[in-house]
Design an enzyme around this catalytic site. Structure first.
Site, PDB file in Angstrom:
ATOM      1  N   GLU A 108      45.376 -12.311 -12.557  1.00 30.54           N
ATOM      2  CA  GLU A 108      45.937 -13.032 -12.058  1.00 30.54           C
ATOM      3  C   GLU A 108      45.954 -14.152 -13.076  1.00 30.54           C
ATOM      4  O   GLU A 108      47.069 -14.979 -13.597  1.00 30.54           O
ATOM      5  CB  GLU A 108      46.416 -13.411 -11.044  1.00 30.54           C
ATOM      6  CG  GLU A 108      46.610 -11.845  -9.803  1.00 30.54           C
ATOM      7  CD  GLU A 108      46.647 -11.896  -8.021  1.00 30.54           C
ATOM      8  OE1 GLU A 108      46.776 -13.642  -7.578  1.00 30.54           O
ATOM      9  OE2 GLU A 108      46.596 -11.068  -7.512  1.00 30.54           O
TER      10      GLU A 108
ATOM     11  N   LYS B 156      46.925  -7.069   1.706  1.00 27.37           N
ATOM     12  CA  LYS B 156      46.263  -7.602   0.549  1.00 27.37           C
ATOM     13  C   LYS B 156      44.599  -7.895   0.360  1.00 27.37           C
ATOM     14  O   LYS B 156      43.897  -7.732   0.367  1.00 27.37           O
ATOM     15  CB  LYS B 156      46.876  -8.472  -0.261  1.00 27.37           C
ATOM     16  CG  LYS B 156      46.140  -8.560  -1.530  1.00 27.37           C
ATOM     17  CD  LYS B 156      47.408  -9.357  -3.581  1.00 27.37           C
ATOM     18  CE  LYS B 156      46.434  -9.158  -4.126  1.00 27.37           C
ATOM     19  NZ  LYS B 156      47.188 -10.525  -4.915  1.00 27.37           N
TER      20      LYS B 156
ATOM     21  N   ASP C  85      44.813 -20.830  -9.276  1.00 29.13           N
ATOM     22  CA  ASP C  85      45.713 -19.655  -8.954  1.00 29.13           C
ATOM     23  C   ASP C  85      45.276 -19.876  -6.719  1.00 29.13           C
ATOM     24  O   ASP C  85      45.038 -19.160  -7.071  1.00 29.13           O
ATOM     25  CB  ASP C  85      45.672 -18.193  -9.434  1.00 29.13           C
ATOM     26  CG  ASP C  85      46.526 -17.423  -8.842  1.00 29.13           C
ATOM     27  OD1 ASP C  85      47.106 -17.688  -8.259  1.00 29.13           O
ATOM     28  OD2 ASP C  85      46.682 -16.272  -9.836  1.00 29.13           O
TER      29      ASP C  85
ATOM     30  N   ASP D 247      53.197  -8.341  -9.237  1.00 30.65           N
ATOM     31  CA  ASP D 247      52.468  -8.711  -9.006  1.00 30.65           C
ATOM     32  C   ASP D 247      51.777  -8.301  -7.087  1.00 30.65           C
ATOM     33  O   ASP D 247      53.315  -8.773  -7.183  1.00 30.65           O
ATOM     34  CB  ASP D 247      53.104 -11.057  -9.264  1.00 30.65           C
ATOM     35  CG  ASP D 247      52.240 -11.349  -8.608  1.00 30.65           C
ATOM     36  OD1 ASP D 247      50.849 -11.132  -7.514  1.00 30.65           O
ATOM     37  OD2 ASP D 247      52.860 -12.762  -8.061  1.00 30.65           O
TER      38      ASP D 247
END
Length: 608
Positions: free
Chosen positions: A178, A80, A200, A24
């Site tokens: 995800e 990210k 999420d 992850d």
């Protein structure tokens, strides 16, 4: 004679399982874990399973991964969020983090202590570190990994993550969305069946997916999200409140303010009604009501995206069993409260929201490596429609959004002009009818089309989307088999405004888009008729028409030319019909002329 395979009993290679992990790769934290026989083993950095996605750079340019910076070092975090953005978007975002951006190898890079580190460089260093701690603790060489990405990452962002992992010498078994990864973990661990929403909210991205879980089949019914919305944005809102509320804190650096804001956020939990904190000698007091008010712009936005995903899935709210919470930021009590009130269903956080995505990835890695025979079918979907540009700035969709992937789809097109030897295939992403309202992904040129009259070439455009969500495009002229192919690598990612508004704008402007498409289609048809008739008149108009007949056709032709400049498609359509009626006799004469030229001087047997 039948043969029997004999194995060396001392050779364990045939029975030894491959060492595979789920990764992850998060905005704030990253995790790497292995799944085996129903158990998860999270590999630790020191004593921590949850590893900060941070690189510290000392004054002598030594890199440290996953550790808080020391006094003399600088920090790169939330890398990210920068993946796949345009230069302009990266510059705007960098101001929030106080980063200096530059260029390295034609890519945006961070500059620290006079050295340049590209976004891919930084990301690959994080992957290298995750691989290193896993191999050291397992005492085995890593065979491969399943890596999670936000569902709304586009092709460029997925390619960037994949390239960073490859630079770290990690074999990428699959990129998995995800929310889907979280659903896999819940589906296997909880043995749940029914329709679920995965909410999420991570440090830098937000995704929501509506899924059905049944008998080992994970079907994504719809997905929505925002790649520029997450816990960091909540921190920025709290930072702004702190600097305005407390004059003593107004001169703190952005990084310091964000650090304290995150601390305040994390101190609020379901039992906290008030937080009192000493920040740089200043007593800060904030109650839950004020806290909810500060962060509501971000949370309200996520709820609207959830409602949009439900609408797109064609699932009624009453059918939803539960909402699965994923990501550290989903722990905020306001989120649970709003989801329960809006959807009237259970909110599940049985599995640690920080770990559930990595767990699903680890399960998928075991399956893809052949280590386990779990009976799982994963049907993920495409978040936005993909298509190409056609004449008149029109978007022709080849694969609609929320189509299950992997998938291959084809459509056949033709040329607009006589003798056209090249064709530009412009690949676009989005829901609007006009290309100018969609996002450009890339272009390829099909060359060496044999010279033919317009409409004769047959150009087949094939889209292939693999299980990682990466798109390949092939254009083929079927008569000559001339071919052009490419893996689409867009030059920039979807901005916050693009993603959050793309689908809602398509819904809000549906009638407007329909009318715009109708007008453009009429204009294209008018231009086709004008072009064909002008070519014909130039070729044999003077031979087959009297002067008055010629002038009548030209008058109607000029009238159509003037209407093409207008915005009234009904008038354009009517004039096309008028012109076709007026010139019908001329078309017949041209046809007769062609037939006569074909049979002149030939016998019946020759013609037949």
């Amino acid at each position: 004679m039948s043969l029997m395979q004999i194995s060396d009993p001392l050779d364990k290679s045939t029975n030894e399982k491959k060492f595979v992990v789920g990764i992850d790769f998060g905005t704030t934290n990253s995790l790497v874990t292995k799944y085996s026989e129903g158990n998860f083993n999270f590999f630790k950095s020191g004593s921590e399973e949850i590893i900060p996605t941070i690189i510290s750079i000392s004054s002598n340019n030594e890199l440290s991964i996953g550790k808080k910076p020391t006094k003399n070092s600088l920090e790169i975090s939330s890398v990210k969020r920068f993946i796949g953005l345009s230069d302009e978007e990266q510059k705007i975002l960098s101001k929030k983090y106080n980063y200096n951006l530059t260029i390295k190898d034609n890519m945006t890079a961070f500059e620290f202590h006079g050295n340049k580190f590209s976004i891919i460089d930084i990301s690959s260093k994080i992957f290298e570190y995750l691989k290193e701690i896993a191999e050291n603790q397992e005492n085995k060489q890593l065979y491969g990994a399943v890596i999670t990405v936000p569902a709304y990452f586009n092709d460029t962002q997925r390619q960037a993550v994949k390239n960073a992992a490859l630079l770290a010498d990690i074999k990428v078994l699959r990129l998995i969305n995800e929310p889907t990864s979280a659903a896999i973990a819940y589906g296997l661990e909880s043995k749940n069946q029914g329709k679920y929403i995965v909410y999420d909210l991570g440090g830098g991205t937000f995704d929501v997916s509506v899924l059905s879980l049944e008998k080992g089949i994970f079907r994504v019914l719809s997905t929505d999200g925002d790649t520029m919305l997450g816990g960091d944005d909540i921190d920025f809102l709290i930072s702004e409140w702190l600097s305005k509320k407390y004059d003593e804190l107004a001169n703190l650096s952005r990084s310091k303010l964000k650090q304290y804001s995150k601390l305040l956020k994390e101190k609020f939990n379901e039992s906290s009604h008030q937080v009192i904190e000493n920040i740089e000698g200043c007593k800060v007091t904030i109650d839950i009501k004020e806290f909810d008010k500060i962060i509501s712009p971000v949370i309200d936005k996520t709820i609207k995206i959830v409602q949009s995903a439900i609408l797109e899935s064609k699932v009624s709210i009453s059918e939803i069993e539960s909402v699965i919470l994923v990501g550290g930021s989903s722990r905020i009590s306001m989120i649970k409260r709003l989801l329960k009130n809006k959807l009237n269903c259970n909110v599940l956080d049985d599995i640690d929201p920080d770990k559930v995505v990595a767990q699903g990835a680890a399960i998928q890695a075991e399956i893809l490596s052949g280590n386990t025979k779990e009976d799982i079918l994963l049907l993920d979907v495409l978040p936005l429609s993909l298509g190409i540009e056609t004449m008149g700035d029109l978007s022709e969709k080849i694969i609609p959004r929320n189509t299950s992937i992997p998938i291959t789809a084809k459509k056949t097109f033709t040329t607009f002009k006589d003798g056209q030897s090249k064709l530009l295939v412009h690949v676009i992403q989005g829901e609007r009818e006009l290309v100018s309202d969609c996002k450009s992904l890339g272009k390829i040129i099909l060359e060496n089309i044999p010279p033919m009259i317009s409409g004769m070439p047959r150009i087949e455009v094939e889209f292939q989307i693999d299980a990682d969500g990466i798109l390949s495009v092939t254009a083929t002229e079927l008569n000559s088999q001339s071919r052009a192919t490419t893996t689409i690598k867009p030059t920039f990612g979807l901005s916050e405004e693009d993603i959050s508004n793309m689908i809602s704008e398509a819904n809000e402007t549906a009638d407007e888009d329909k009318n715009a498409r109708r007008l453009n289609e009429s204009k294209i048809e008018a231009k086709r008729v004008i072009y064909a008739l002008e070519q014909a008149l130039s070729s044999d108009g003077n031979d087959l028409l009297s002067e008055s007949e010629y002038n009548d056709i030209v008058t109607e032709l000029d009238h159509l030319k003037s209407l093409v400049k207008s915005d009234n498609y009904e008038q354009i359509d009517n004039q096309i019909k008028n012109l076709e009626d007026k010139s019908e006799f001329y078309v017949e004469r041209r046809m007769n002329k062609s037939i006569n030229s074909l049979i002149t001087g030939r016998g019946v047997d020759d013609v037949l």
